[in-house]
Scaffold this active site. Sequence first.
Site, PDB file in Angstrom:
ATOM      1  N   LYS A 118     -86.733  35.159  -5.513  1.00 35.35           N
ATOM      2  CA  LYS A 118     -86.719  36.572  -5.888  1.00 35.35           C
ATOM      3  C   LYS A 118     -85.652  37.364  -5.127  1.00 35.35           C
ATOM      4  CE  LYS A 118     -91.329  36.584  -7.703  1.00 35.35           C
ATOM      5  NZ  LYS A 118     -91.847  35.222  -7.430  1.00 35.35           N
TER       6      LYS A 118
HETATM    7  C1  PLP Z   1     -92.434  34.479  -8.327  1.00 34.03           C
HETATM    8  C2  PLP Z   1     -92.438  33.018  -8.041  1.00 34.03           C
HETATM    9  C3  PLP Z   1     -92.584  32.074  -9.076  1.00 34.03           C
HETATM   10  C4  PLP Z   1     -92.802  32.487 -10.510  1.00 34.03           C
HETATM   11  O1  PLP Z   1     -91.684  33.141 -11.061  1.00 34.03           O
HETATM   12  P1  PLP Z   1     -91.847  34.060 -12.365  1.00 34.03           P
HETATM   13  O2  PLP Z   1     -90.537  34.673 -12.592  1.00 34.03           O
HETATM   14  O3  PLP Z   1     -92.910  35.072 -11.999  1.00 34.03           O
HETATM   15  O4  PLP Z   1     -92.312  33.176 -13.461  1.00 34.03           O
HETATM   16  C5  PLP Z   1     -92.510  30.739  -8.747  1.00 34.03           C
HETATM   17  N1  PLP Z   1     -92.346  30.342  -7.477  1.00 34.03           N
HETATM   18  C6  PLP Z   1     -92.211  31.213  -6.458  1.00 34.03           C
HETATM   19  C7  PLP Z   1     -92.041  30.695  -5.075  1.00 34.03           C
HETATM   20  C8  PLP Z   1     -92.245  32.586  -6.702  1.00 34.03           C
HETATM   21  O5  PLP Z   1     -92.111  33.447  -5.701  1.00 34.03           O
END
Ligand code: PLP
Length: 465
Positions: A118
Amino acid sequence: MRYVSTRGLAPAVDFEEAVMSGMAPDGGLYLPEAFPKRSREAWLALRGRPFAEVCAALLAPFAAPTFDVAELRALCDTAFATFDHAEVAPLRPLPGFAGVGAEVALLELFHGPTLAFKDVALQLLGLLFDALLQRRGQAATILGATSGDTGSAAIAGCRGRPALRIAILHPHGRTSDVQRRQMTTVLDDNVVNLAVRGSFDDCQALVKAAFADPALRERHRLLAVNSINVARVLAQMTYYATAALALGAPDRPVRFCVPTGNFGDALAGHWARRLGLPIEVLLLATNRNDVLARGLATGALSPQPVQPSLSPSMDITVSSNFERLLYEVHGDDAAFVRAALARPAGYALRPDALQRLRAGFAADSADDAATLARIGQMHRDHGLLIDPHTAVGLEVAARHLRGAGAASQAPMVVLATAHAAKFPDAVKAATGLIAALPPRLAGLSSAKERYTVIDPTLSAVAALL
Ligand SMILES: *Cc1c(COP(=O)(O)O)cnc(C)c1O
């Protein structure tokens, strides 16, 4: 570029408005009106180029006329300079992975300030907000819900920016210690952490309710950082492009396996494909919260109660971003989307839409036992400590490569969405080892925390804003 709402009852807006408002006034999500295909030459020109350059080039048509490519490049340079790795999102080949024969690689997306993918989008989004607010001479409050990783990444992207306040809701007691501390140890005055007695879905519903309340929204000039913000999804196209190009695209098809929760990351892969990247399949990997995997198998999407798992950032049963794909596969039918999402018990995809979905996506789920086994296998066979979200992806990829995906020659890229040190309990249970935090996070476990525990009501959120 103009942006339209998936609910079809709001006027189209430009990039600036889509980014600043997050959600459309009719409750829908903004979606680019078009995906201009890049030519083979235009893709080749990006092969091997710096991550920031690729990001700026991909965003340019979507951000015009709000930002030109030079402005985007400057913002991207700043955003990605916070990463520990020069390539930002390096590929790590996994020779001999699971004995499947296919070429498999991990795409390491955890070299940013908070050790999860993210960071890629949120380092940039903080700068986009800041640039737009400075132009307008305004201040604003970012409001977001997190299942663990979004919150810390958003805080890292906004701290120290005077035009921004940030309030983040997380489900009390349902994030890992490291995840919580990465948020709650940021003591800047412009950071508010709210621990909600409830699930991530409750947090997300509260944020939606706050944005749907015109008085609250105006008073605080609320901005959204959740993956419903279109700029996040667009920015995440970048690593699909850098990875695919490194593996031979646009002249060779590739596959991606995406650990999936709110569907933002997987949607970014699909959008990169719409720009012309030859992505043969996007394989969705879910944990036991497998609404999407079952949806693809049956055509019916029915929300279930959330069940806690070892991969908490994927403990989501209402994937906000799926609305954008729902709209697309139903031929941009906003009336269908409105009717479907108004049904609390869930909805069925139209048969033609299900067929379209299955043409580009596959899905499977892995439970906690399989997750732990995969972490152990990766350590034994490759000497790597991987986090449980990535393990879900690798497990689903291994099964796919032995089953439905065995015939294809395309390389399979598994998104490594978090650093193992972010989820030390699962890693220890699987391997007996403690994954060390990178130097920049040493001291996290002893730093002072600040957060407020609240009931899952809008009035409690409003009171603390
Ligand atoms: C947010 C997240 C996900 C999922 O991603 P999305 O975009 O919500 O589908 C998977 N793995 C980790 C470590 C995350 O932080």
